[in-house]
Design an enzyme around this catalytic site. Sequence first.
Site, mmCIF file in Angstrom:
data_model
loop_
_atom_site.group_PDB
_atom_site.id
_atom_site.type_symbol
_atom_site.label_atom_id
_atom_site.label_comp_id
_atom_site.label_asym_id
_atom_site.label_seq_id
_atom_site.Cartn_x
_atom_site.Cartn_y
_atom_site.Cartn_z
ATOM 1 N N TYR A 150 -30.089 -45.830 48.120
ATOM 2 C CA TYR A 150 -30.539 -47.055 48.790
ATOM 3 C C TYR A 150 -29.387 -47.675 49.566
ATOM 4 O O TYR A 150 -28.322 -47.947 49.010
ATOM 5 C CB TYR A 150 -31.093 -48.085 47.788
ATOM 6 C CG TYR A 150 -31.735 -49.247 48.514
ATOM 7 C CD1 TYR A 150 -32.929 -49.084 49.215
ATOM 8 C CD2 TYR A 150 -31.127 -50.501 48.552
ATOM 9 C CE1 TYR A 150 -33.506 -50.135 49.920
ATOM 10 C CE2 TYR A 150 -31.704 -51.560 49.252
ATOM 11 C CZ TYR A 150 -32.892 -51.363 49.937
ATOM 12 O OH TYR A 150 -33.454 -52.398 50.644
ATOM 13 N N ASP A 230 -20.843 -46.862 50.159
ATOM 14 C CA ASP A 230 -21.618 -48.102 50.127
ATOM 15 C C ASP A 230 -21.314 -48.827 48.817
ATOM 16 O O ASP A 230 -21.827 -48.472 47.756
ATOM 17 C CB ASP A 230 -23.114 -47.776 50.250
ATOM 18 C CG ASP A 230 -23.966 -49.029 50.352
ATOM 19 O OD1 ASP A 230 -23.444 -50.136 50.076
ATOM 20 O OD2 ASP A 230 -25.153 -48.897 50.700
ATOM 21 N N LYS A 257 -23.675 -58.694 49.046
ATOM 22 C CA LYS A 257 -23.933 -59.357 47.759
ATOM 23 C C LYS A 257 -22.801 -60.279 47.312
ATOM 24 O O LYS A 257 -22.628 -61.349 47.871
ATOM 25 C CB LYS A 257 -24.253 -58.301 46.708
ATOM 26 C CG LYS A 257 -25.501 -57.463 47.123
ATOM 27 C CD LYS A 257 -26.257 -56.942 45.958
ATOM 28 C CE LYS A 257 -27.291 -55.900 46.324
ATOM 29 N NZ LYS A 257 -28.636 -56.448 46.420
HETATM 30 N N1 PMP Z 1 -26.660 -50.999 50.018
HETATM 31 C C1 PMP Z 1 -26.884 -51.047 48.699
HETATM 32 C C2 PMP Z 1 -26.201 -50.059 47.805
HETATM 33 C C3 PMP Z 1 -27.757 -51.993 48.170
HETATM 34 O O1 PMP Z 1 -28.013 -52.021 46.854
HETATM 35 C C4 PMP Z 1 -28.362 -52.935 49.038
HETATM 36 C C5 PMP Z 1 -29.307 -54.016 48.539
HETATM 37 N N2 PMP Z 1 -29.794 -53.898 47.284
HETATM 38 C C6 PMP Z 1 -28.098 -52.835 50.401
HETATM 39 C C7 PMP Z 1 -27.234 -51.872 50.863
HETATM 40 C C8 PMP Z 1 -28.735 -53.786 51.373
HETATM 41 O O2 PMP Z 1 -28.213 -55.061 51.228
HETATM 42 P P1 PMP Z 1 -29.080 -56.327 51.701
HETATM 43 O O3 PMP Z 1 -30.210 -56.467 50.746
HETATM 44 O O4 PMP Z 1 -28.100 -57.457 51.656
HETATM 45 O O5 PMP Z 1 -29.536 -56.047 53.095
#
Ligand code: PMP
Length: 416
Positions: A150, A230, A257
Amino acid sequence: MDDITRTYIDRTPGSAARAERAAALFPGGDFRAAAWHRPYPLTIAGAAGPWLHDVDGHDYLDLLGNYTALVHGNAHPAVVEAATAAVAAGTCWAAANDHMVELAELLVDRVASVEQVRFCNSGTEATMHAAMVARELTGRRTVLMARYGYHGSYDDYEAGNLGHPGPRTALAPFGDAAAFEAVLAERDDEIACVILEPVMGSSGVVPAPPGFLARVAEAARAAGALFVLDEVITFRLAAGGAQALVGVEPDLTTFGKLIGGGFPVGALGGRADVLAVTDPARGRLPLSGTFNANPVTMAAGAAAVRELTGDRIAAIDRWCGRLADGLSKAAADHGVPFSCRRAGSLLNVFLSPEPPATVAERTDGDLMAAFHLACLAHGLFFAPRGLLATSTVLSDELVDDAVDRAARAFASVAAD
Ligand code: PMP
């Protein structure tokens, strides 16, 4: 209707009334798919420290922290103070501010591979910018990611999250370095970047096996592709991010986050020579955004990152271990099937005797939904899919309180 759902509905008339209004306003009544669940999500009126308060006057121990963003719990005094001062000083303007320098310096100081930073407003934007940078530098189009990984709601990554290769998305199984090497070798003129999470978060807290990330990073570079880590979720695992734990130095790192202290944020960090493509003076890939590096987010984020010391990381990891042990025991006491997977302060629970490889492959959907709803009815808040994250405002006593609440939920599940 089953007893667990009936209890939830009886106890939350205020949330039910708001859900009814939301149903007319939002498609399916939903504002955020990950937070949606049947019969309707709670409406929260406010929050402080480890507690969420709903509109019906109930308190919930917060074991999610807005999907890991609130590593210091809700309304942490240091974060509130920093954000309040920034709000009073004028929220945003189309010029630089001091707080963005402060937060960027914290990230550069902490994360070995990060020489420079670009801020944006979500993790999704950060990973999308990573793909844009990689495409611009390589002249190639395809992103290679883990199946069910994700990386936000950008469509090239959503395809991979759903398990489908897309026109610009190639997939390989997480943890299988040879499979990634094979795709990179076969399609070396197509792959712009490989993007991976050090621990798959949304997919059920799946840590990368030892050596996997380093091997894929090497194969990516050999194929002329960028390697992107990521760390939107995993930055909380060590002061230098999870990359410090696994000893990998990516070309680019994405953040989000917790680095916004509870405000919308994303950041793309990495090697200066790579990020140079976004230098507007060179004109290749200028990145803009009305709220990029806004002072409120930057001030709150700097406070949050500063407060996340190594000692506090050790504490949240320990509490998460205590939580995992307590939940396992409570489930066993009530004869409910249970398993979990943990990485530091991140935990995913499953109501099956063994954890599935990923959330996408889980078979415990109905039981998990019942347990989640029963936990809410006993004042315990976490993600519908079973993700929990500890925060620095917990204590041994609060973790034990969480386990007691979960034990009552296991009893409800066993009775239903
Ligand atoms: N990358 C990872 C690993 C995530 O867990 C998330 C959100 N859960 C995102 C990107 C996307 O972040 P956002 O919800 O702030 O767009």
